[in-house]
Write an enzyme that holds these catalytic residues in place. Structure first.
Site, PDB file in Angstrom:
ATOM      1  N   ASP A 118      23.654  14.673  10.698  1.00 49.33           N
ATOM      2  CA  ASP A 118      23.880  13.923   9.457  1.00 49.33           C
ATOM      3  C   ASP A 118      22.874  14.256   8.370  1.00 49.33           C
ATOM      4  O   ASP A 118      22.810  13.579   7.344  1.00 49.33           O
ATOM      5  CB  ASP A 118      23.899  12.415   9.726  1.00 49.33           C
ATOM      6  CG  ASP A 118      22.567  11.899  10.243  1.00 49.33           C
ATOM      7  OD1 ASP A 118      21.812  12.688  10.836  1.00 49.33           O
ATOM      8  OD2 ASP A 118      22.280  10.709  10.043  1.00 49.33           O
ATOM      9  N   GLU A 136       8.118  10.914  10.998  1.00 49.23           N
ATOM     10  CA  GLU A 136       8.221  10.571  12.405  1.00 49.23           C
ATOM     11  C   GLU A 136       8.191  11.828  13.263  1.00 49.23           C
ATOM     12  O   GLU A 136       8.685  12.885  12.855  1.00 49.23           O
ATOM     13  CB  GLU A 136       9.536   9.855  12.679  1.00 49.23           C
ATOM     14  CG  GLU A 136       9.654   8.509  12.035  1.00 49.23           C
ATOM     15  CD  GLU A 136      10.904   7.818  12.518  1.00 49.23           C
ATOM     16  OE1 GLU A 136      10.800   6.992  13.414  1.00 49.23           O
ATOM     17  OE2 GLU A 136      11.994   8.147  12.024  1.00 49.23           O
ATOM     18  N   GLU A 137       7.707  11.653  14.472  1.00 45.72           N
ATOM     19  CA  GLU A 137       7.675  12.752  15.426  1.00 45.72           C
ATOM     20  C   GLU A 137       9.075  13.267  15.755  1.00 45.72           C
ATOM     21  O   GLU A 137       9.242  14.397  16.180  1.00 45.72           O
ATOM     22  CB  GLU A 137       6.953  12.329  16.712  1.00 45.72           C
ATOM     23  CG  GLU A 137       7.424  11.026  17.368  1.00 45.72           C
ATOM     24  CD  GLU A 137       8.807  11.060  17.929  1.00 45.72           C
ATOM     25  OE1 GLU A 137       9.178  12.105  18.471  1.00 45.72           O
ATOM     26  OE2 GLU A 137       9.513  10.048  17.822  1.00 45.72           O
ATOM     27  N   SER A 138      10.072  12.410  15.565  1.00 42.86           N
ATOM     28  CA  SER A 138      11.442  12.776  15.911  1.00 42.86           C
ATOM     29  C   SER A 138      12.093  13.639  14.832  1.00 42.86           C
ATOM     30  O   SER A 138      13.300  13.606  14.646  1.00 42.86           O
ATOM     31  CB  SER A 138      12.270  11.520  16.147  1.00 42.86           C
ATOM     32  OG  SER A 138      12.239  10.698  14.995  1.00 42.86           O
ATOM     33  N   HIS A 172      21.946  13.369  15.515  1.00 43.28           N
ATOM     34  CA  HIS A 172      21.742  14.652  16.203  1.00 43.28           C
ATOM     35  C   HIS A 172      22.516  14.708  17.512  1.00 43.28           C
ATOM     36  O   HIS A 172      22.435  15.701  18.223  1.00 43.28           O
ATOM     37  CB  HIS A 172      20.256  14.812  16.495  1.00 43.28           C
ATOM     38  CG  HIS A 172      19.723  13.623  17.228  1.00 43.28           C
ATOM     39  ND1 HIS A 172      19.572  12.396  16.601  1.00 43.28           N
ATOM     40  CD2 HIS A 172      19.390  13.446  18.514  1.00 43.28           C
ATOM     41  CE1 HIS A 172      19.136  11.530  17.492  1.00 43.28           C
ATOM     42  NE2 HIS A 172      19.022  12.118  18.657  1.00 43.28           N
ATOM     43  N   ARG A 225      17.300  14.948   9.616  1.00 42.97           N
ATOM     44  CA  ARG A 225      16.168  15.530  10.358  1.00 42.97           C
ATOM     45  C   ARG A 225      15.887  16.954   9.886  1.00 42.97           C
ATOM     46  O   ARG A 225      16.761  17.593   9.295  1.00 42.97           O
ATOM     47  CB  ARG A 225      16.476  15.580  11.851  1.00 42.97           C
ATOM     48  CG  ARG A 225      16.651  14.219  12.448  1.00 42.97           C
ATOM     49  CD  ARG A 225      16.832  14.323  13.942  1.00 42.97           C
ATOM     50  NE  ARG A 225      16.867  12.992  14.510  1.00 42.97           N
ATOM     51  CZ  ARG A 225      16.471  12.683  15.738  1.00 42.97           C
ATOM     52  NH1 ARG A 225      16.031  13.627  16.541  1.00 42.97           N
ATOM     53  NH2 ARG A 225      16.525  11.447  16.169  1.00 42.97           N
TER      54      ARG A 225
HETATM   55  C1  G16 Z   1      16.805   7.584  14.586  1.00 39.01           C
HETATM   56  C2  G16 Z   1      15.858   6.745  13.779  1.00 39.01           C
HETATM   57  C3  G16 Z   1      14.481   7.334  13.819  1.00 39.01           C
HETATM   58  C4  G16 Z   1      14.035   7.519  15.241  1.00 39.01           C
HETATM   59  C5  G16 Z   1      15.044   8.340  16.003  1.00 39.01           C
HETATM   60  C6  G16 Z   1      14.733   8.428  17.477  1.00 39.01           C
HETATM   61  O1  G16 Z   1      16.954   8.835  13.995  1.00 39.01           O
HETATM   62  O2  G16 Z   1      16.263   6.620  12.439  1.00 39.01           O
HETATM   63  O3  G16 Z   1      13.632   6.468  13.140  1.00 39.01           O
HETATM   64  O4  G16 Z   1      12.775   8.122  15.287  1.00 39.01           O
HETATM   65  O5  G16 Z   1      16.305   7.757  15.896  1.00 39.01           O
HETATM   66  O6  G16 Z   1      14.807   7.157  18.031  1.00 39.01           O
HETATM   67  P1  G16 Z   1      14.735   6.930  19.579  1.00 39.01           P
HETATM   68  O7  G16 Z   1      13.402   7.477  20.010  1.00 39.01           O
HETATM   69  O8  G16 Z   1      14.848   5.445  19.747  1.00 39.01           O
HETATM   70  O9  G16 Z   1      15.861   7.696  20.227  1.00 39.01           O
HETATM   71  P2  G16 Z   1      18.381   9.535  13.879  1.00 39.01           P
HETATM   72  O10 G16 Z   1      18.100  10.871  13.269  1.00 39.01           O
HETATM   73  O11 G16 Z   1      18.908   9.587  15.285  1.00 39.01           O
HETATM   74  O12 G16 Z   1      19.184   8.626  13.006  1.00 39.01           O
END
Ligand code: G16
Length: 542
Positions: free
Chosen positions: A278, A362-364, A113, A281
């Site tokens: 990608d 996940e919250e993200s 993202h 999300r």
């Molecule tokens: C990645 C991980 C997720 C995570 C997110 C945020 O997502 O695959 O499991 O929740 O990063 O991580 P952080 O809080 O450490 O920034 P993505 O969509 O960025 O690949």
């Protein structure tokens, strides 16, 4: 011809939450990408002659590194590589390609993202044969290797034409350029009731899907418009651009605000959604209501049986620790297991492989299931569409009925981005030092029940991951969690996760930030956020 090139190590190639992410100019340093890719290969065994999937989200620098990865795979002895046409494959589709074709593993080029462009972000990660991100055992080995690497192997053959679907050869290795959408779209047809969704759409159900000029554009066009019959224009910003049209391809309320505003407006479509750089999300917004990612996991799990792929029920649910406890209540009602893992999709892999969990979230803004080993933005959208088509109710009705049945977890994440790293680490150290003295203390009406630094014992391989976030749990089920992000590329990002459980349905229509106001104030009082970061407010609130 295979060349061996002498190189010197870089000291900063430690993979984060999801692979190595840095600014493009950082990746453009001499041998920087080559060192990391060779370190991946040096950390693997027995891949001679086998298949490697190479995918990328199409961002700036993607094509260059795809060519490097292909030539290095040939030089290191892979027998075949499979690459998405144009060098583009969404992360979940790459996971599916690895699984479907029994690949040894895959290299995925993505910074998810994060923004793209000549001075923006780039990333490389390795996925194992189950299609999921490499576990820490492997990422630790890759990092160790990057610190001592002294040479890499690469073919000096000409570049491959990435735009032509078909089979070619490069220094004895087969290179197959594939349509990245077809296999994925077929997989979705096996999981969801496309007829029911098609009928619902034909009956006037309106969808607005924003691909954010990123990788899901071609997937969403094919699936939502061509296969499900949504009118042209339902999928927007569908052409993947190397700089995402100068936007930040993060499907949240800040970067997809236009969609949010439209969904809250008078002539809103019935269903609004977006996906990220990608494609892993998702953002879900109903007419007049935003569904938090944590709630979405819970609601998808509670209704998944309405989709053919999950008709026989779920084996369990897994969520990352900072994700709200809404899914826990669903698991309890369904009588299935609930697993709480550290942040990072890689921690779900073992649970999915062992059949302990079917749906993870996940919250993200990541949700997914055992159909691949990555979170999957379009999958979440399609499961919502399937549920809506069967229940024939609005998103708002489904959400409010869910809260009435299970209670509502008010939830918000406050991000403080690009904070000075020393200040952020100091804040976390200070919190750690308070852990033993916090339990029993009261802050207004809130009394601390427990406080810890989350550690995870993987029930499958017994590996332990420590220091995964500070949790402060209050009596009555409220909590505040503090973590430093592992995906940022400049300074540190402090994430503060705030949650309050409200069982009383008459109090389910509060505005989220006001419902959490006392916890937000206590979080600052305990952690000294404003003083230590010098920020008066978060950079992003989701
Ligand atoms: C990645 C991980 C997720 C995570 C997110 C945020 O997502 O695959 O499991 O929740 O990063 O991580 P952080 O809080 O450490 O920034 P993505 O969509 O960025 O690949």
């Amino acid at each position: 011809m295979i060349k061996t090139v002498t190189t010197t190590p870089y000291s900063d190639q430690k993979p984060g939450t999801s692979g190595l992410r840095k600014k493009v100019p950082h990746f453009q340093q001499k041998n920087y990408a080559e060192n990391f890719i060779q370190s991946i290969f040096d950390s693997l065994e027995d891949f001679e002659g086998k298949l490697l999937v190479i995918g990328g989200d199409g961002r700036y620098f993607n094509r260059e590194v795809i060519q490097i990865a292909i030539k290095m795979a040939a030089a290191n002895g892979f027998g075949r590589v499979m690459v998405g046409q144009g060098g583009i494959t969404s992360t979940p589709a790459a996971s599916h390609l690895i699984r479907k074709h029994g690949a040894f593993g895959g290299i995925i080029l993505s910074a998810s993202h994060n923004p793209g462009g000549p001075t923006e972000d780039f990333g490389i990660k390795y996925n194992i044969g189950n299609g999921g991100p490499a576990p820490e055992k492997i990422t630790d080995a890759i990092y160790a290797r990057t610190k001592v690497i002294d040479s890499y192997k690469i073919s000096d053959a000409d570049d491959i034409n990435l735009d032509q679907v078909g089979l070619t050869e490069l220094d004895g290795m087969q290179v197959e350029i594939v349509d990245p959408v077809a296999d994925y779209a077929e997989l979705m047809e096996t999981l969801f009731d496309f007829d029911a969704i098609r009928q619902h759409i034909a009956g006037g159900f309106r969808i607005a899907f924003d691909a954010m000029s990123a990788v899901t554009g071609p997937y969403a066009k094919e699936i939502i418009e061509r296969r499900l019959g949504a009118p042209e224009g339902s999928v927007r910003n569908f052409i993947p651009l190397p700089d995402f049209g100068h936007h930040h391809p993060d499907p949240n309320l800040v970067h997809a605000k236009h969609l949010y505003d439209e969904m809250m407006g008078p002539n809103a479509p019935d269903f609004g959604a977006a996906s990220d750089g990608d494609g892993d999300r998702n953002l879900i917004i109903g007419k007049g209501i935003f569904v938090t990612p944590s709630d979405s996991v819970a609601m998808l799990a509670a209704n998944a049986h309405l989709a053919p792929g999950y008709a026989s029920g779920l084996s369990g649910i897994a969520r990352s620790m900072p994700t709200s406890g809404a899914a826990d209540r669903v698991a309890e009602k369904l009588g299935i297991g609930i697993y709480e893992t550290p942040t990072g999709w890689k921690f779900f892999g073992n649970l999915l492989d062992e059949g302990l969990a079917t749906i993870c979230g996940e919250e993200s803004a990541g949700t997914g299931s055992n159909h691949v080993r990555e979170k999957d933005g379009l999958w979440a959208v399609l499961l919502w569409l399937n549920i809506l088509a069967v229940r024939k109710e609005s998103v708002k009705d489904i959400v409010t009925k869910h809260w009435a049945a299970f209670g509502r977890n008010y939830y918000s994440r406050h991000d403080y981005e690009e904070v000075d790293s020393d200040a952020a680490n100091g804040l976390m150290d200070n919190l750690r030092n308070q852990l033993s003295s916090l339990p029993g203390k009261s802050f207004g009406d809130l009394k601390v029940q427990a406080a810890d630094d989350f550690a995870y014992l993987d029930p499958v391989d017994q590996s332990v991951s420590k220091n995964q976030g500070i949790r402060i749990l209050f009596e009555g089920g409220s909590r505040v969690v503090f973590r430093l992000s592992g995906t940022g590329t400049s300074g540190a990002t402090l994430r503060v996760y705030i949650e309050r459980y409200e069982p009383d349905a008459s109090r389910h229509d509060l505005e989220t930030q006001s419902a959490l106001a006392d916890l937000i104030a206590v979080a600052d009082e305990i952690a000294g956020i404003k003083v230590r970061t010098g920020r008066s407010e978060p950079s992003v609130i989701t």
